[in-house]
Write a protein that holds these residues in place. Structure first.
Motif: not given
Length: 776
Positions: A37, A98-99, A101, A124, A126-127, A132, A137
């Motif tokens: 992330t 995933l942008d 979140v 994954v 994510a940004t 999360l 993570e």
């Protein structure tokens, strides 16, 4: 919704993220890293960094790279369906990108955790502005781009490779092909990058304005708050189309209490301590702790650590503007009450700190006061507005309430004198002292009386204004203000402050050329201060009197005065006064031909000034040290750099040299130009002008001892950056720690260390410590 990776997050070139990109790519190459992330404040470029890292590692994911812009999805259910479709049947290594979140993290996390467990081939990336919180993570913080920082005389060559400058100028050139970074606009460009705090999206929005305005005009517009409504292109997501949109998206979903706290904290310029946040919060203690944690979690606040003072909560300019608008929207009465509480807090804080600016912990308290400079100015502006409001409503206010805001303002200004002197905020400080004293005088004239509290406030303001005027080099103005302060203290029958004002007036008269009058006033004032038991004031007067005696060639009486002053100041821990006394002692030693003693006194004086980050009196000591180098050490390049550094620092503070000092400096500059030749002199001078204030003392203290100049070699003199690196090496920092502190790549540090060792003839880091004078 899912988008094409080749168009996602590519509104501009990725600038200044080379190391961040390597770090993200490294994690994507690691098969054990299942959830990565990228987190940071709105506008820092998380999406762009993630997209570029995914592109560069796409070959590692035979199952494909699948980007999904969560904010563009109609709702969470739609987003989850897209994710289910991507993950379904995944057998080969697949990357889900995933942008955004941040606003669905709580609902998304359990679903995503299930997919990661069920699909071992899924990775994954994510940004989001918050993480999360899924087990395993890996969090990668994405900070704003490094900015040039405050520079006294920025040069194109020095700043053109800075990431924030590169981004701004690159985007400006794209918007206006005629734009280029030049000697004429470099200072404005540096100020813009510093002002906008290196936030890439805000820098891009501001750069678009450079197709309409010169950089200097854009800087002035931004300083007036223009960045609070910078518009952007229409072909980007709505949350990125303007600075208000960035702030609104970032703060979406905050509770009412969290919004109220954010609005209250927006009053604080350049941040506040955690303790201050707890004191001014509109919430109770438990709610405040929870709200602060939530704001930090979402990168709406940042906690900046500082080894020299307390950590500070900071907020971006974009969020501050949004928070202030939120505060004003709550109603005029509530906004005024919040600003009044802010001003009262700083009145109380500076009153408390004022008594701690001497003694064993003064460095800590001076730095604490310096960190609050912008907040103090905000408080002063509020108190000024409050006085004007009360003046307009004079007929409706009780007599006792009329001068209250003015007296409160005067108390805060007087308590700020020492920090303003240390920081070199001379011109602005003098303006506040003079204007407030005049306002109090006018208030008294209208009332037809001058009661004691008002008269005492005026006397303190006049005396403080005299100190600031003297620091600026306006000795005639200093003498006039101290004369007025003296008259008022005599009316108040307060002999101690009256004697100190008389001593300072005497020194100002001496600086104006009246040595006899100055000596008479200083002698009498010193006697009175001794009788009153004011040892600190007596020591200050003794140093000033020694200065006068030295001008008349009376070395031995001056020596006795300086020795007594030094003894008192060491006992009291009066760092700044002691540094001044030592510099006067160095002049005495030079007068009597003891150059080794002069060097020792100057080195200690410079070290003391460095310990409190002094800016006002440091230039004079650097000048004196440069003169000593010319006279004894044969280091003309270093002397030139020191003289130029002192000149640059004076240009920032507004201080000037006068009389014989100016003539001596001009003669020394002429001699240095003759010794070095035009080219070498110009090069050394340019290096000195570009030295940061925090590096100036290091440049002086790194000088070779007499007789070692050839060994150290002027031809191999360190550049300002190499000197910074050498001093940090001497302090025991690793290459990685130095890279972090100076905001440069670690390989760049390695290169600098190699050059430093070669130039200094050192074979180890320990030898570097010896070579730059940091011997233990």
């Amino acid at each position: 919704m899912s988008t094409d990776l080749h168009t996602w997050g590519t509104t501009a070139e990725l600038v200044g993220r080379e190391l961040d990109l390597v770090a993200v790519q490294g994690r994507l190459q690691d098969h054990s890293a299942r959830l990565i992330t990228l987190t940071g404040a709105g506008g820092v470029g998380k999406s762009r960094l993630a997209a570029e890292a995914a592109r560069r590692t796409a070959g590692l994911f035979p199952g494909g790279v699948h980007p999904l812009d969560l904010p563009a999805c109609a709702d969470l259910e739609t987003a989850l369906k897209h994710i289910d479709q991507i993950v379904a049947g995944t057998t080969r290594r697949t990357l889900l990108l995933l942008d955004g979140v941040e606003h669905v993290a709580a609902e998304l996390a359990p679903v995503l955790a299930g997919h990661l467990t069920a699909a071992p081939a899924l990775t994954v990336l994510a940004t989001g502005q918050e993480v999360l919180r899924i087990y395993g993570e890996q969090v990668v913080p994405v900070p704003p781009l490094p900015t040039p920082g405050p520079l006294l005389a920025p040069d194109v060559a020095d700043v053109q490779d800075n990431p924030a400058v590169r981004l701004l100028t690159g985007c400006a050139h794209a918007a206006n092909p005629a734009f280029a970074l030049t000697a004429e606009n470099v200072e404005a460009v540096v100020d813009i990058c510093n002002l906008l705090e290196g936030v890439p999206l805000v820098l891009e929005l501001a750069a678009r304005r450079l197709r309409l305005y010169p950089a200097q005009e854009l800087r002035a517009w931004l300083q007036r708050g223009g960045d609070s409504h910078l518009p952007g292109p229409v072909d980007v997501p709505p949350r990125q189309r303007s600075t208000p949109a960035i702030a609104e998206w970032s703060c979406r979903g905050l509770s009412q209490g969290q919004r109220a706290l954010l609005a209250r904290l927006a009053l604080f310029r350049h941040g506040l301590t955690l303790a201050t946040a707890e004191k001014v919060s509109p919430l109770d203690a438990g709610e405040t702790a929870v709200a602060l944690e939530a704001l930090l979690d979402r990168h709406l606040l940042t906690l900046e650590e500082n080894p020299r003072t307390d950590s500070r909560l900071t907020m971006s300019r974009t969020l501050r503007a949004w928070g202030l608008a939120l505060l004003d929207a709550a109603g005029a009465a509530q906004a005024a009450a919040a600003r009044q509480a802010h001003a009262r807090y700083y009145q109380k804080l500076l009153h408390t700190l004022e008594g701690r600016f001497q003694g064993s912990e003064q460095q800590r308290w001076l730095r604490a006061a310096a960190a609050e400079h912008d907040n103090v100015l905000a408080a002063l502006h509020h108190l000024k507005d409050e006085h004007e409001r009360r003046t307009a409503a004079r007929g409706r206010l009780p007599d006792r309430d009329r001068p209250a805001a003015l007296l409160e303002r005067a108390a805060l200004i007087c308590a700020s004198l020492y920090p303003w002197l240390i920081r070199g905020e001379l011109t602005e400080g003098l303006r506040w002292f003079d204007s407030t004293e005049r306002a109090l005088q006018d208030e008294g004239a209208e009332d037809g009386e001058e009661h004691g509290e008002r008269l005492r406030a005026r006397a303190r303001l006049c005396a403080g204004a005299g100190v600031l005027a003297a620091a600026l080099g306006d000795h005639d103005g200093a003498a006039h203000r101290q004369r007025r302060a003296l008259d008022m203290y005599q009316r108040l029958r307060d002999p101690g402050p009256a004697a100190l004002a008389s001593a300072r007036r005497g020194h100002a008269l001496f600086r104006c050329g009246d040595r006899a009058a100055g000596q008479a006033l200083l002698s009498a004032a010193r006697t009175t201060l001794n009788v009153q038991g004011d040892t600190a004031g007596s020591a200050e007067a003794a140093t000033a009197l020694a200065d006068v005696l030295l001008a008349g060639g009376e070395s031995e009486p001056a020596r006795a005065l300086l020795e007594r002053a030094e003894r008192i100041q060491r006992q009291h821990g009066a760092i700044r006064d002691l540094a001044r006394t030592l510099s006067t002692t160095a002049r005495l030693h030079l007068h009597t031909g003891d150059e080794a003693a002069a060097r020792a006194a100057l080195r200690e004086s410079i070290g003391l000034y460095e310990s409190i980050d002094e800016r006002t009196e440091l230039p004079a000591v650097l000048d004196l040290f440069a003169l000593l180098l010319v006279r004894t050490a044969g280091q003309p390049q270093r002397a030139t750099r020191l003289l130029a550094a002192a000149e640059a620092l004076r240009s920032r503070t507004g201080a000037t040299t006068t009389g014989a000092d100016r003539d001596l400096l001009q003669a020394t500059v002429s001699e240095l130009r003759r010794q070095l030749g035009a080219t070498l002199y110009a090069t050394a001078r340019a290096e000195g002008l570009r030295l940061r204030p925090e590096a100036m003392a290091g440049e002086a203290l790194a000088t070779a001892e007499p007789g070692r100049a050839e060994e150290r070699g002027e031809a191999g003199a360190l550049t300002p950056r190499q000197l910074q690196v050498a001093l940090l090496v001497a302090d025991g920092l690793t290459n990685r720690q130095i890279a972090h502190q100076l905001d440069i790549a670690e390989w760049t540090v390695v290169n600098h260390v190699r050059h430093v060792m070669r130039k200094l003839g050192c074979n180890s880091r320990v030898q570097v410590a010896w070579a730059v004078g940091r011997r233990q």
